[in-house]
Design a protein around this motif. Structure first.
Motif, mmCIF file in Angstrom:
data_model
loop_
_atom_site.group_PDB
_atom_site.id
_atom_site.type_symbol
_atom_site.label_atom_id
_atom_site.label_comp_id
_atom_site.label_asym_id
_atom_site.label_seq_id
_atom_site.Cartn_x
_atom_site.Cartn_y
_atom_site.Cartn_z
ATOM 1 N N LEU A 9 0.857 -1.172 0.000
ATOM 2 C CA LEU A 9 0.000 0.000 0.000
ATOM 3 C C LEU A 9 0.899 1.229 0.000
ATOM 4 N N ILE A 10 0.651 2.135 -0.924
ATOM 5 C CA ILE A 10 1.460 3.345 -1.053
ATOM 6 C C ILE A 10 0.566 4.556 -0.843
ATOM 7 N N LYS A 11 1.024 5.492 -0.019
ATOM 8 C CA LYS A 11 0.299 6.744 0.208
ATOM 9 C C LYS A 11 1.023 7.829 -0.585
ATOM 10 N N ILE A 12 0.277 8.500 -1.458
ATOM 11 C CA ILE A 12 0.845 9.547 -2.311
ATOM 12 C C ILE A 12 0.215 10.880 -1.929
ATOM 13 N N SER A 13 1.033 11.907 -1.889
ATOM 14 C CA SER A 13 0.535 13.242 -1.564
ATOM 15 C C SER A 13 -0.416 13.740 -2.642
ATOM 16 N N GLY A 14 -1.499 14.385 -2.221
ATOM 17 C CA GLY A 14 -2.429 14.984 -3.173
ATOM 18 C C GLY A 14 -1.802 16.113 -3.961
ATOM 19 N N GLU A 15 -0.665 16.611 -3.494
ATOM 20 C CA GLU A 15 0.022 17.703 -4.185
ATOM 21 C C GLU A 15 0.464 17.307 -5.592
ATOM 22 N N LEU A 16 0.624 16.019 -5.824
ATOM 23 C CA LEU A 16 0.995 15.572 -7.171
ATOM 24 C C LEU A 16 -0.045 15.987 -8.203
ATOM 25 N N PHE A 17 -1.287 16.168 -7.764
ATOM 26 C CA PHE A 17 -2.350 16.538 -8.677
ATOM 27 C C PHE A 17 -2.426 18.037 -8.916
ATOM 28 N N SER A 18 -1.495 18.784 -8.336
ATOM 29 C CA SER A 18 -1.472 20.227 -8.556
ATOM 30 C C SER A 18 -0.544 20.598 -9.701
ATOM 31 N N CYS A 19 -0.066 19.637 -10.443
ATOM 32 C CA CYS A 19 0.849 19.899 -11.558
ATOM 33 C C CYS A 19 0.227 20.878 -12.540
ATOM 34 N N GLY A 20 1.062 21.757 -13.023
ATOM 35 C CA GLY A 20 0.608 22.713 -14.022
ATOM 36 C C GLY A 20 0.147 24.032 -13.444
ATOM 37 N N LYS A 21 0.073 24.161 -12.131
ATOM 38 C CA LYS A 21 -0.366 25.415 -11.526
ATOM 39 C C LYS A 21 0.749 26.449 -11.488
ATOM 40 N N VAL A 52 -3.250 5.100 -1.920
ATOM 41 C CA VAL A 52 -4.098 6.030 -1.194
ATOM 42 C C VAL A 52 -3.576 7.426 -1.503
ATOM 43 N N VAL A 53 -4.469 8.303 -1.921
ATOM 44 C CA VAL A 53 -4.080 9.684 -2.241
ATOM 45 C C VAL A 53 -4.442 10.565 -1.061
ATOM 46 N N GLY A 54 -3.478 11.361 -0.621
ATOM 47 C CA GLY A 54 -3.711 12.280 0.491
ATOM 48 C C GLY A 54 -4.674 13.384 0.091
ATOM 49 N N GLY A 55 -5.336 13.944 1.073
ATOM 50 C CA GLY A 55 -6.302 15.000 0.805
ATOM 51 C C GLY A 55 -5.975 16.299 1.513
ATOM 52 N N GLY A 56 -4.766 16.423 2.015
ATOM 53 C CA GLY A 56 -4.410 17.573 2.824
ATOM 54 C C GLY A 56 -4.347 18.895 2.103
ATOM 55 N N ASN A 57 -4.237 18.873 0.804
ATOM 56 C CA ASN A 57 -4.035 20.124 0.071
ATOM 57 C C ASN A 57 -5.294 20.682 -0.566
ATOM 58 N N PHE A 58 -6.443 20.081 -0.316
ATOM 59 C CA PHE A 58 -7.659 20.582 -0.941
ATOM 60 C C PHE A 58 -8.008 21.990 -0.465
ATOM 61 N N PHE A 59 -7.881 22.240 0.831
ATOM 62 C CA PHE A 59 -8.190 23.568 1.360
ATOM 63 C C PHE A 59 -6.987 24.232 2.014
ATOM 64 N N HIS A 76 -6.848 21.953 7.984
ATOM 65 C CA HIS A 76 -5.981 20.813 8.306
ATOM 66 C C HIS A 76 -6.814 19.588 8.672
ATOM 67 N N GLU A 77 -7.866 19.796 9.426
ATOM 68 C CA GLU A 77 -8.738 18.680 9.803
ATOM 69 C C GLU A 77 -9.415 18.074 8.577
ATOM 70 N N ILE A 78 -9.873 18.923 7.665
ATOM 71 C CA ILE A 78 -10.495 18.428 6.423
ATOM 72 C C ILE A 78 -9.492 17.584 5.651
ATOM 73 N N GLY A 79 -8.257 18.059 5.576
ATOM 74 C CA GLY A 79 -7.221 17.323 4.858
ATOM 75 C C GLY A 79 -6.928 15.962 5.473
ATOM 76 N N MET A 80 -6.867 15.913 6.802
ATOM 77 C CA MET A 80 -6.611 14.630 7.472
ATOM 78 C C MET A 80 -7.772 13.671 7.248
ATOM 79 N N LEU A 81 -9.001 14.177 7.340
ATOM 80 C CA LEU A 81 -10.161 13.317 7.103
ATOM 81 C C LEU A 81 -10.224 12.833 5.657
ATOM 82 N N ALA A 82 -9.852 13.703 4.725
ATOM 83 C CA ALA A 82 -9.872 13.307 3.316
ATOM 84 C C ALA A 82 -8.872 12.197 3.068
ATOM 85 N N THR A 83 -7.708 12.273 3.688
ATOM 86 C CA THR A 83 -6.716 11.212 3.526
ATOM 87 C C THR A 83 -7.238 9.903 4.089
ATOM 88 N N ILE A 84 -7.854 9.962 5.256
ATOM 89 C CA ILE A 84 -8.417 8.744 5.863
ATOM 90 C C ILE A 84 -9.514 8.170 4.976
#
Length: 86
Positions: A9-21, A52-59, A76-84
């Motif tokens: 199981l690999i956890k990847i940061s959601g920041e990878l999806f911010s490419c191109g910004k 698993v993609v992290g959700g910490g960077n949504f907000f 921060h709480e939203i991000g932790m819950l999104a990752t879970i």
């Protein structure tokens, strides 16, 4: 003799999806993402992979959080819950 894992199981940061910004700049995140994908393709030949993609960077750190009335602590709480949840 130690047994090889059948699955990982690999956890990847959601920041990878911010490419191109970051227009007009060398995008090191996009380069990392491309290298990571190449490694995952090779690894997939030997073991099952769960991602698993992290959700910490949504907000957190985004302009959307404050404009929606979301405090940094709540972001921060939203991000932790999104990752879970992911």
């Amino acid at each position: 003799m130690k047994q090889k894992p059948k699955a990982i199981l690999i956890k990847i940061s959601g920041e990878l999806f911010s490419c191109g910004k970051r227009a007009h700049q060398f995008d090191d995140i996009a380069v990392f993402a491309a290298q990571l994908m190449a490694q995952l393709i090779e690894l997939k030949k030997h073991v099952k992979i769960g991602i698993v993609v992290g959700g910490g960077n949504f907000f957190r750190g985004s302009i959307d959080g404050p404009s929606l009335g979301i405090s940094p602590a709540s972001a921060h709480e939203i991000g932790m819950l999104a990752t879970i949840m992911n």
